[in-house]
Design a protein around this motif. Structure first.
Motif, PDB file in Angstrom:
ATOM      1  N   ASN A  27       2.754 -30.276  31.237  1.00 49.59           N
ATOM      2  CA  ASN A  27       3.514 -29.263  30.494  1.00 49.59           C
ATOM      3  C   ASN A  27       2.556 -28.273  29.869  1.00 49.59           C
ATOM      4  O   ASN A  27       1.590 -28.683  29.242  1.00 49.59           O
ATOM      5  N   VAL A  28       2.863 -26.996  30.037  1.00 50.91           N
ATOM      6  CA  VAL A  28       1.987 -25.981  29.454  1.00 50.91           C
ATOM      7  C   VAL A  28       2.836 -24.916  28.787  1.00 50.91           C
ATOM      8  O   VAL A  28       3.856 -24.476  29.340  1.00 50.91           O
ATOM      9  N   MET A  29       2.427 -24.523  27.596  1.00 51.67           N
ATOM     10  CA  MET A  29       3.134 -23.467  26.898  1.00 51.67           C
ATOM     11  C   MET A  29       2.131 -22.401  26.468  1.00 51.67           C
ATOM     12  O   MET A  29       1.113 -22.698  25.856  1.00 51.67           O
ATOM     13  N   LEU A  30       2.445 -21.161  26.820  1.00 50.21           N
ATOM     14  CA  LEU A  30       1.652 -20.029  26.329  1.00 50.21           C
ATOM     15  C   LEU A  30       2.474 -19.399  25.220  1.00 50.21           C
ATOM     16  O   LEU A  30       3.646 -19.049  25.428  1.00 50.21           O
ATOM     17  N   THR A  31       1.885 -19.272  24.048  1.00 50.26           N
ATOM     18  CA  THR A  31       2.644 -18.706  22.944  1.00 50.26           C
ATOM     19  C   THR A  31       1.748 -17.808  22.102  1.00 50.26           C
ATOM     20  O   THR A  31       0.532 -17.828  22.242  1.00 50.26           O
ATOM     21  N   GLY A  32       2.381 -16.984  21.265  1.00 53.06           N
ATOM     22  CA  GLY A  32       1.590 -16.097  20.424  1.00 53.06           C
ATOM     23  C   GLY A  32       2.476 -15.344  19.470  1.00 53.06           C
ATOM     24  O   GLY A  32       3.706 -15.329  19.611  1.00 53.06           O
ATOM     25  N   TRP A  65      -0.335 -32.575  21.268  1.00 51.32           N
ATOM     26  CA  TRP A  65      -0.700 -31.850  22.494  1.00 51.32           C
ATOM     27  C   TRP A  65      -2.147 -31.371  22.401  1.00 51.32           C
ATOM     28  O   TRP A  65      -2.710 -31.314  21.309  1.00 51.32           O
ATOM     29  N   ASN A  66      -2.698 -30.993  23.527  1.00 47.82           N
ATOM     30  CA  ASN A  66      -3.939 -30.222  23.504  1.00 47.82           C
ATOM     31  C   ASN A  66      -3.560 -28.857  22.957  1.00 47.82           C
ATOM     32  O   ASN A  66      -2.663 -28.198  23.496  1.00 47.82           O
ATOM     33  N   ARG A  67      -4.222 -28.450  21.869  1.00 47.04           N
ATOM     34  CA  ARG A  67      -3.844 -27.195  21.211  1.00 47.04           C
ATOM     35  C   ARG A  67      -5.044 -26.250  21.175  1.00 47.04           C
ATOM     36  O   ARG A  67      -6.130 -26.660  20.767  1.00 47.04           O
ATOM     37  N   VAL A  68      -4.800 -25.037  21.644  1.00 49.12           N
ATOM     38  CA  VAL A  68      -5.905 -24.070  21.758  1.00 49.12           C
ATOM     39  C   VAL A  68      -5.532 -22.760  21.069  1.00 49.12           C
ATOM     40  O   VAL A  68      -4.439 -22.227  21.290  1.00 49.12           O
ATOM     41  N   TYR A 105      -2.358 -20.733  22.240  1.00 49.44           N
ATOM     42  CA  TYR A 105      -1.830 -19.825  21.218  1.00 49.44           C
ATOM     43  C   TYR A 105      -2.680 -18.551  21.123  1.00 49.44           C
ATOM     44  O   TYR A 105      -3.909 -18.618  21.025  1.00 49.44           O
ATOM     45  N   LEU A 106      -1.991 -17.409  21.157  1.00 48.91           N
ATOM     46  CA  LEU A 106      -2.666 -16.112  21.048  1.00 48.91           C
ATOM     47  C   LEU A 106      -2.285 -15.472  19.705  1.00 48.91           C
ATOM     48  O   LEU A 106      -1.121 -15.127  19.490  1.00 48.91           O
ATOM     49  N   PRO A 107      -3.229 -15.321  18.807  1.00 47.42           N
ATOM     50  CA  PRO A 107      -2.895 -14.779  17.489  1.00 47.42           C
ATOM     51  C   PRO A 107      -2.659 -13.269  17.515  1.00 47.42           C
ATOM     52  O   PRO A 107      -2.984 -12.599  18.494  1.00 47.42           O
ATOM     53  N   GLY A 108      -2.136 -12.751  16.414  1.00 41.37           N
ATOM     54  CA  GLY A 108      -1.863 -11.324  16.316  1.00 41.37           C
ATOM     55  C   GLY A 108      -3.008 -10.565  15.666  1.00 41.37           C
ATOM     56  O   GLY A 108      -4.069 -11.119  15.404  1.00 41.37           O
ATOM     57  N   GLY A 109      -2.757  -9.289  15.399  1.00 43.76           N
ATOM     58  CA  GLY A 109      -3.781  -8.453  14.758  1.00 43.76           C
ATOM     59  C   GLY A 109      -3.755  -7.009  15.206  1.00 43.76           C
ATOM     60  O   GLY A 109      -4.776  -6.331  15.127  1.00 43.76           O
ATOM     61  N   GLY A 110      -2.612  -6.507  15.669  1.00 44.60           N
ATOM     62  CA  GLY A 110      -2.510  -5.091  16.040  1.00 44.60           C
ATOM     63  C   GLY A 110      -3.389  -4.734  17.226  1.00 44.60           C
ATOM     64  O   GLY A 110      -3.798  -5.604  18.003  1.00 44.60           O
TER      65      GLY A 110
END
Ligand code: NAG
Ligand code: NAG
Ligand code: NAG
Length: 318
Positions: free
Chosen positions: A177-182, A126-129, A75-80
């Motif tokens: 299974n791998v998911m890239l999200t943000g 899941w493994n959560r990062v 997971y990629l967080p936000g922040g401008g």
């Protein structure tokens, strides 16, 4: 005449046993959220994988288990963003959470990262990062030189690659299974880094990218298209991003325009899912209206103000 049942020791034990079972069954996977400690990337400074202020890149990792043991969500967080010297200096000064790991200890894992099986049935085990966003470039920049006067480091791309590299050794290399999200700037990072990410996990059967509120529009027919273009062009130039943008796009238009998903998504080969409201509050207020008026008043904002999407405006998929 009523029946009298004597309270025996056996009754007490039975009640106690029921209590223990009830307690232990509520203890499993029903937490709403969990606090996950930060892990600083090893040898981050030697690798140059550092935040704007030069502090080591970091991430929060919750290990997967059960049938989620071989599945990973990143997971990629936000922040401008910051795209000029002064706005990056201000970011270090006023938004340390988005420019440094010096003061960060834990992150609260909720929503899609939640360990609660009921509210997050697909991913709770899941493994959560959660990768800390501290570069101001949507994990895209890489400028080797550090300005001695400001001490600003522009290393978003290197942070992303180095963190993924470290996760590979923690089990990501065997992931199925791998998911890239943000979300927001992290949603844009998801789009921009999607194919590069796919190449870093060649053994996974399924890799998908899911961008939440990251589809920032150029939309040249809407008000202030020039302002939006200028915003992203600054980010691209300041962080040395051009070399990481797809040639298929930069061969056709200016690199700044290749930071807009509308010019990119057709070139992305990995399955990509876009979740974006037609009335995304951040975009409507900041990129359509706000800058329009700031431009008219000849003012410059020192940083972006972020409103995170609420579930109610996340239900439209474009
Ligand atoms: C888990 O999620 C469900 C559904 O949202 C909620 O009712 C429950 O209270 C949550 N568990 C905890 C411990 O918060
Ligand atoms: C998280 O960090 C705190 C404070 O350093 C420590 O007490 C705790 O044991 C850590 N938790 C885990 C799961 O490592
Ligand atoms: C770090 O946290 C402390 C206590 O919360 C705060 O007083 C300090 O200003 C923070 N420093 C930075 C650089 O964020």
């Amino acid at each position: 005449m009523g029946i009298y049942i004597p309270t025996t020791m056996a009754d007490h034990w039975l009640k106690l046993l029921i209590c223990v079972i009830a307690l232990s069954s509520t203890k499993v996977n029903v937490r709403a959220s969990e606090m996950v400690n930060i892990t600083l990337l090893s040898n981050a400074v030697e690798k140059g994988a550092v935040c704007l202020d030069g502090s080591p890149a970091g991430y929060h990792y919750a290990k997967g288990y059960g049938d989620g043991a071989n599945s990973w969500m990143i997971y990629l967080p936000g922040g401008g963003w910051c795209g000029r010297k002064q706005s990056c200096i201000d970011r270090v000064k006023y938004s340390p959470m988005l420019s440094s790991t010096k003061n960060i200890t834990q992150e609260n894992f909720g929503a899609i990262l939640s360990p609660n099986k009921t509210s997050n049935p697909d991913f709770y085990n899941w493994n959560r990062v959660f990768i800390r966003y501290c570069d101001g470039s949507s994990f895209m920049g890489d400028v080797k030189k550090v300005d001695p006067e400001t001490n600003l480091h522009k290393r978003g791309s290197r942070i992303f690659t180095s963190v993924i590299d470290e996760l590979l050794s923690k089990g990501l290399k065997d992931a199925k299974n791998v998911m890239l999200t943000g979300n927001s700037a992290g949603g844009l990072a998801t789009i921009l880094n999607c194919d590069r990410f796919r190449a870093l996990v060649p053994n996974a059967n399924m890799v998908k990218c899911v961008s939440d509120s990251g589809f920032f529009i150029h939309a040249k027919n809407l008000p202030n298209a020039a302002g939006r273009e200028r915003t992203f062009s600054r980010v691209v130039h300041f962080h040395g991003i051009s070399k990481f943008l797809p040639k298929s796009c930069t061969s056709r238009m200016k690199p700044g325009l290749c930071f807009f998903p509308e010019n990119l998504v057709a070139h992305i080969k990995t399955p990509l899912f876009l979740l974006n409201s037609d009335f995304d509050k951040f975009q409507v207020i900041n990129l359509l209206i706000y800058f329009h008026f700031l431009d008219k008043l000849h003012l410059t904002p020192y940083s972006f103000t972020i409103w995170y999407s609420t579930p109610s405006n996340m239900d439209l998929v474009i």
